[in-house]
Enzyme design. Structure first.
Site, PDB file in Angstrom:
ATOM      1  N   GLY A 198      10.275  -3.942   2.149  1.00 11.04           N
ATOM      2  CA  GLY A 198      11.465  -3.126   2.384  1.00 11.04           C
ATOM      3  C   GLY A 198      12.578  -3.454   1.404  1.00 11.04           C
ATOM      4  CG  ASP A 199      15.707  -1.597   1.245  1.00  2.21           C
ATOM      5  OD1 ASP A 199      15.018  -0.565   1.168  1.00  2.21           O
ATOM      6  OD2 ASP A 199      16.667  -1.715   2.032  1.00  2.21           O
ATOM      7  CE  LYS A 209       4.019  -2.227   5.543  1.00  3.20           C
ATOM      8  NZ  LYS A 209       3.750  -1.125   4.666  1.00  3.20           N
ATOM      9  NE  ARG A 238      11.211   2.873  -0.907  1.00  5.38           N
ATOM     10  CZ  ARG A 238      12.218   2.987  -0.065  1.00  5.38           C
ATOM     11  NH1 ARG A 238      12.767   4.158   0.135  1.00  5.38           N
ATOM     12  NH2 ARG A 238      12.688   1.945   0.583  1.00  5.38           N
ATOM     13  N   PRO A 272       0.830  -1.212   0.000  1.00  6.24           N
ATOM     14  CG  PRO A 272       0.001  -1.042   2.175  1.00  6.24           C
ATOM     15  CD  PRO A 272       0.783  -1.942   1.269  1.00  6.24           C
ATOM     16  CG  MET A 273       3.452   2.949  -1.680  1.00  4.09           C
ATOM     17  SD  MET A 273       4.716   3.321  -2.907  1.00  4.09           S
ATOM     18  CE  MET A 273       4.208   2.260  -4.226  1.00  4.09           C
ATOM     19  CB  CYS A 325       1.402   5.301   9.013  1.00  9.67           C
ATOM     20  SG  CYS A 325       1.584   6.951   8.311  1.00  9.67           S
ATOM     21  CD  GLN A 372      -2.246   0.115   5.279  1.00 10.06           C
ATOM     22  OE1 GLN A 372      -2.037   1.234   4.835  1.00 10.06           O
ATOM     23  NE2 GLN A 372      -1.284  -0.733   5.573  1.00 10.06           N
TER      24      GLN A 372
END
Ligand SMILES: Cc1cc2nc3c(=O)[nH]c(=O)nc-3n(C[C@H](O)[C@H](O)[C@H](O)COP(=O)(O)O)c2cc1C
Length: 340
Positions: free
Chosen positions: A202-203, A140, A226, A17-18, A101, A71
């Protein structure tokens, strides 16, 4: 294959989610390339209860956009229950609680990563959610609040006890935000601590790093954030890499331009022309990352119609094919002369 509660997901690669990004057009584009599951943008439970039209718009979905999780952001059990009642007719496949968050405005209201500081309260909140609805509930989390209070394993165990069906974990602390590197060790600890699936975040920026996440942590799935910005191809590439298949060719400018146009059209269809263009603008630099089209990137934020944005996208192909930026300065007038 990934299973969360009674939901079967074709691929262990999911779209993380973003906020401000994971809208319906973005999700549909990523699903085309093999993302197996996606979330809506983070929805504030309180705004949902007040039926804010902006928040209700974020719930837009369609058949091709499944399985889909919503979410929720919140810390108050009663508000959460009222928000869940509002969500009921939308038939989401999974409800996720955001306890990750890091934003100050969110933390100060006792929501997001602030919930990590009180594991008992978080467990009770999760239990309230699990007891209130029939769909699988996930949470999350981050690795902890800060380096001194890394408590993801305890939180994960408590979440499992509360009846949660899977853990999504971003392997950084709240204090780290998005800086530093992801902590594979804590994700592995969480995986070892619970029986429910653990989806790591993550990454996961390249197929190699996605595989590294699986290898180092034993996680059941990887959530890509990302790495998918302007790059839905990451899903088909990572999938091939994980299966030891020949790497698919990187998209050429024609494929990139074609997806940009599809994304833009979906954005306008979902949001109307004005809002659709505004929402699409930020994707333009991501799609054209690494291309020598700096002049065009600066024009995106002045482009307000579907036609002119289409022409700007056509210009990407033109510049990349010809290397000619000489007639780009007087856009949009000269755009009309560019080949489609
Ligand atoms: C712009 C942006 C918005 C984000 N919004 C959310 C969000 O609403 N909910 C959430 O759980 N995580 C959110 N995240 C965190 C991502 O889901 C992900 O956990 C994090 O970026 C690490 O993954 P990555 O290294 O693949 O980007 C956001 C991240 C970014 C960069």
């Amino acid at each position: 294959m990934l299973t969360i509660g009674n939901i079967s997901i074709d691929s262990p690669l999911v779209l993380a989610p973003m906020a401000g990004i994971s809208d319906l057009p973005y999700r549909l584009i990523n699903r085309e390339y093999g993302c197996g599951f996606a979330f809506t943008e983070m929805i504030c439970a309180r705004s949902l209860v007040y039926e804010s039209s902006k928040t209700l718009d974020m719930l837009a979905s369609e058949d091709k956009d499944r399985p889909l999780g919503v979410q929720l952001l919140g810390g108050d059990p009663d508000t959460m229950k009222r928000a869940l009642d509002i969500l009921l007719p939308y038939s989401f496949d999974i409800i996720d609680l955001n306890a990750a968050c890091p934003v100050k405005k969110v933390i100060s209201k006792g929501r997001g990563a602030e919930l990590l500081r009180d594991p008992v309260k978080l467990q009770m909140l999760l239990k309230v959610i699990v007891d209130h609805i029939d769909v699988p509930v996930t949470v999350k989390i981050r690795s902890g609040w800060d380096e001194e209070s890394v408590n993801a394993s305890e939180i994960a165990r408590r979440a499992e006890d509360a009846g949660v069906s899977a853990i999504f974990i971003h392997g950084r602390t709240r204090v780290q935000g998005y800086s530093g590197t992801v902590d594979y060790r804590i994700i592995k600890e969480v995986k070892d601590a619970v029986k429910i699936p653990v989806i790591a975040s993550g990454d996961g920026l390249t197929p190699v790093l996605i595989k590294k996440m699986f290898d180092e942590t034993g996680c059941d799935g990887v959530a890509v954030a990302r790495g998918a910005l302007g790059n839905p191809w990451i899903f088909r590439e990572a999938c091939a890499y994980l299966n030891n298949e020949t790497a698919p060719a990187r998209p050429d400018v024609h494929e990139v331009v074609s997806i940009m146009k599809e994304h833009l059209k979906l954005s306008v269809a979902c949001n109307g022309e004005r809002r659709g263009i505004i929402r699409f603008r930020k994707f333009f630099p991501w799609y054209t990352k690494g291309m020598a089209v700096k002049e065009l990137k600066t024009m995106v934020f002045k482009t307000g119609t579907l036609d002119s944005m289409m022409q700007l996208i056509n210009a990407v192909k033109y510049v990349m094919d010809t290397g000619d930026i000489s007639n780009m300065r007087e856009i949009p007038v000269k755009f009309n002369q560019l080949p489609g």
